[in-house]
Design an enzyme around this catalytic site. Structure first.
Site, PDB file in Angstrom:
ATOM      1  N   HIS A 192      11.307  29.063  28.155  1.00  0.00           N
ATOM      2  CA  HIS A 192      12.057  27.845  28.995  1.00  0.00           C
ATOM      3  C   HIS A 192      10.669  28.021  30.311  1.00  0.00           C
ATOM      4  CE1 HIS A 192      12.308  32.772  29.520  1.00  0.00           C
ATOM      5  NE2 HIS A 192      12.331  32.628  30.402  1.00  0.00           N
ATOM      6  N   THR A 214      12.117  38.321  30.332  1.00  0.00           N
ATOM      7  CA  THR A 214      13.426  38.748  29.675  1.00  0.00           C
ATOM      8  C   THR A 214      14.101  38.660  28.619  1.00  0.00           C
ATOM      9  OG1 THR A 214      14.196  37.903  31.534  1.00  0.00           O
ATOM     10  CG2 THR A 214      12.895  39.423  32.139  1.00  0.00           C
TER      11      THR A 214
HETATM   12  P1  5GP Z   1      12.675  35.287  32.259  1.00  0.00           P
HETATM   13  O1  5GP Z   1      12.580  36.189  32.886  1.00  0.00           O
HETATM   14  O2  5GP Z   1      12.702  35.319  31.061  1.00  0.00           O
HETATM   15  O3  5GP Z   1      11.292  34.696  32.161  1.00  0.00           O
HETATM   16  O4  5GP Z   1      13.644  34.134  32.711  1.00  0.00           O
HETATM   17  C1  5GP Z   1      14.793  34.699  31.199  1.00  0.00           C
HETATM   18  C2  5GP Z   1      15.684  33.280  33.141  1.00  0.00           C
HETATM   19  O5  5GP Z   1      16.729  34.048  32.828  1.00  0.00           O
HETATM   20  C3  5GP Z   1      15.671  34.678  34.368  1.00  0.00           C
HETATM   21  O6  5GP Z   1      15.605  33.919  35.654  1.00  0.00           O
HETATM   22  C4  5GP Z   1      17.380  35.189  34.392  1.00  0.00           C
HETATM   23  O7  5GP Z   1      18.002  35.044  35.981  1.00  0.00           O
HETATM   24  C5  5GP Z   1      17.695  33.978  34.235  1.00  0.00           C
HETATM   25  N1  5GP Z   1      19.557  34.248  32.708  1.00  0.00           N
HETATM   26  C6  5GP Z   1      19.663  35.714  32.409  1.00  0.00           C
HETATM   27  N2  5GP Z   1      20.712  35.559  31.382  1.00  0.00           N
HETATM   28  C7  5GP Z   1      21.150  34.714  32.167  1.00  0.00           C
HETATM   29  C8  5GP Z   1      22.248  33.914  31.105  1.00  0.00           C
HETATM   30  O8  5GP Z   1      23.278  34.521  31.380  1.00  0.00           O
HETATM   31  N3  5GP Z   1      22.671  32.787  31.909  1.00  0.00           N
HETATM   32  C9  5GP Z   1      22.281  31.843  32.695  1.00  0.00           C
HETATM   33  N4  5GP Z   1      22.990  30.724  33.462  1.00  0.00           N
HETATM   34  N5  5GP Z   1      20.667  32.491  32.977  1.00  0.00           N
HETATM   35  C10 5GP Z   1      20.703  33.739  32.467  1.00  0.00           C
END
Ligand code: 5GP
Ligand code: ZN
Length: 117
Positions: free
Chosen positions: A103, A98
């Site tokens: 990361h 997302t």
């Molecule tokens: P992905 O879904 O891309 O693998 O991981 C993105 C992560 O970023 C998600 O687990 C989500 O909870 C986290 N995340 C999204 N927005 C924020 C934010 O503003 N601050 C922090 N600390 N984490 C965030």
């Protein structure tokens, strides 16, 4: 150091947006996930803005290696290594990505199923 001022994780890395940072140095920043999926859920990002694994080139080998070794060090610092932990990269929307800044999720403190959902 390449960054993107519209990217959420670049803004967290620079300090423009607040996060609970657990580690930072010249190359990487690690901070608690805002929506934790385990008792420990830390995200580690390179300061360099790389949107996804699909954008990696050989020139990124050092930065990616640094993120991985720092992730392992952070896991040791958080005492996750004895019980095991999971490192996850969701790459692409179908895999659950997302935020398009590479990361690792460092997840620990509970058992994890396999295969992942
Ligand atoms: P992905 O879904 O891309 O693998 O991981 C993105 C992560 O970023 C998600 O687990 C989500 O909870 C986290 N995340 C999204 N927005 C924020 C934010 O503003 N601050 C922090 N600390 N984490 C965030
Ligand atoms: Zn970024």
């Amino acid at each position: 150091m390449v960054s993107n001022d519209r990217c959420l994780f670049c803004r967290i890395a620079s300090g423009e947006i607040t996060a609970k940072k657990v580690y930072e140095d010249a190359d990487v920043v690690a901070f608690e996930d805002i929506n934790p999926q385990a008792p420990t859920h830390v995200l580690i990002v390179p300061r360099k803005h790389i949107p996804s694994l699909d954008d990696l080139t050989d020139a990124d080998a050092q930065v990616v290696g640094t993120v991985l070794t720092r992730a392992a060090q952070i896991a040791r610092n958080l005492h996750l290594e004895s019980d095991g932990y999971r490192l996850v990269i969701n790459n692409g929307e179908a895999a659950g990505q997302t935020v398009f800044h590479i990361h690792f999720h460092i997840l620990g403190g509970r058992n994890f199923g396999w295969p992942p959902g």
